[in-house]
Design a protein around this motif. Structure first.
Motif: not given
Length: 281
Positions: A86-111
């Motif tokens: 199966y595919w395992l997805v974190d659409p936005l890892d680091g939402t708190k970093e996103f909200v704080n606008r420090n740029g340290e967030f990622t999109l993640n897709v794993a098989l």
């Protein structure tokens, strides 16, 4: 059944994740609302936009292969435990970093195949960097070049632990979680240089040889780590249960929580002893 992806499908996967990253970046650069889930973690329209884009991408690339995203609806445990692939997805890892606008967030897709992350894509929209790991092809890093030039793609590999008498070990940790245990771990090492940051970027730094260790001595979920774990292992490193020092696995029970873990480029008795001491405190 295992998923067989051609090189064209893998390229399309990476391109699709980067396209989803552009959607996230558009939201990041303007005003947006922040809601909170039942566990009080933040949720933004960027999380949901990336979720829908990535699920649609994976359903197009591999019809019939299940997709489990952090933002998916509830999936029955017995159904999930029946998945071999199966595919395992974190659409936005680091939402708190996103909200704080420090740029340290990622999109993640794993098989995931039989509990093992065998392929992963990690994309950092603000940095313009994508990491890719495939147990068959190894790992690489792509950085978006300046306007008018092609992206720069290069293979990556974990580095050997340096002699601490010559150069300190580089250790990365979470910006927000497990600070006391992280500090205890670092205190038990030979000469080391410790720094904190958000999201799965920490695993990717180990994968590309810019860091040596990442101890995670606080809770995470499988979708937080699986894609970057695939990158680390494809680059020659390991992601290990902090207690047993066995490789981290997915989809092993009712809970999707990871045990505490450590990411390393190379095993060494000195950091293993420091880890055991930090866990015992």
């Amino acid at each position: 059944m295992p998923v067989s992806l051609s090189s064209e499908h893998k390229d399309a996967l990476v391109a699709g994740v980067e396209d989803a990253g552009r959607l996230v970046l558009e939201i990041y650069q303007r005003d947006f609302d922040v809601e909170h889930k039942d566990d009080n973690s933040p949720l933004t329209e960027a999380d949901l936009a990336a979720h829908h884009a990535l699920v649609a991408l994976l359903e197009q690339l591999t019809p019939g292969t299940p997709v489990l995203s952090e933002e998916s609806g509830e999936i029955a445990t017995e159904t999930r435990l029946g998945w071999d692939c199966y595919w395992l997805v974190d659409p936005l890892d680091g939402t708190k970093e996103f909200v704080n606008r420090n740029g340290e967030f990622t999109l993640n897709v794993a098989l995931i195949e039989h509990g093992v992350p065998v392929l992963g894509v990690v994309h950092a929209p603000v940095l313009g960097v994508t990491w890719f790991g495939d147990r068959q092809q190894g790992a690489w890093r792509t950085e978006q070049a300046t306007s008018g030039k092609a992206p720069v793609r290069q293979p990556i590999r974990v580095r050997d632990l340096p002699d601490p008498a010559v150069a300190p070990w580089v250790v990365v940790g979470s910006r927000r979680h497990g600070a006391e245990a992280f500090e205890a771990f670092c205190a038990g090492l030979p000469a080391s240089e410790c720094t904190s940051m958000g999201s799965s970027l920490k695993l990717c730094l180990v994968a590309e040889g810019k860091a040596d260790l990442y101890p995670r001595l606080a809770p995470t979920c499988e979708w937080d780590t699986a894609a970057a774990q695939a990158v680390v292992t494809a680059a020659g490193g390991e992601v290990l249960d902090a207690e047993t020092l066995m490789p981290l696995r997915c989809n092993r029970g009712e809970s999707l929580l990871n045990p505490f873990f450590v990411v390393c480029g190379q095993r060494d008795r000195r950091w293993e002893q420091a880890l055991a001491a930090a866990l015992a405190d």
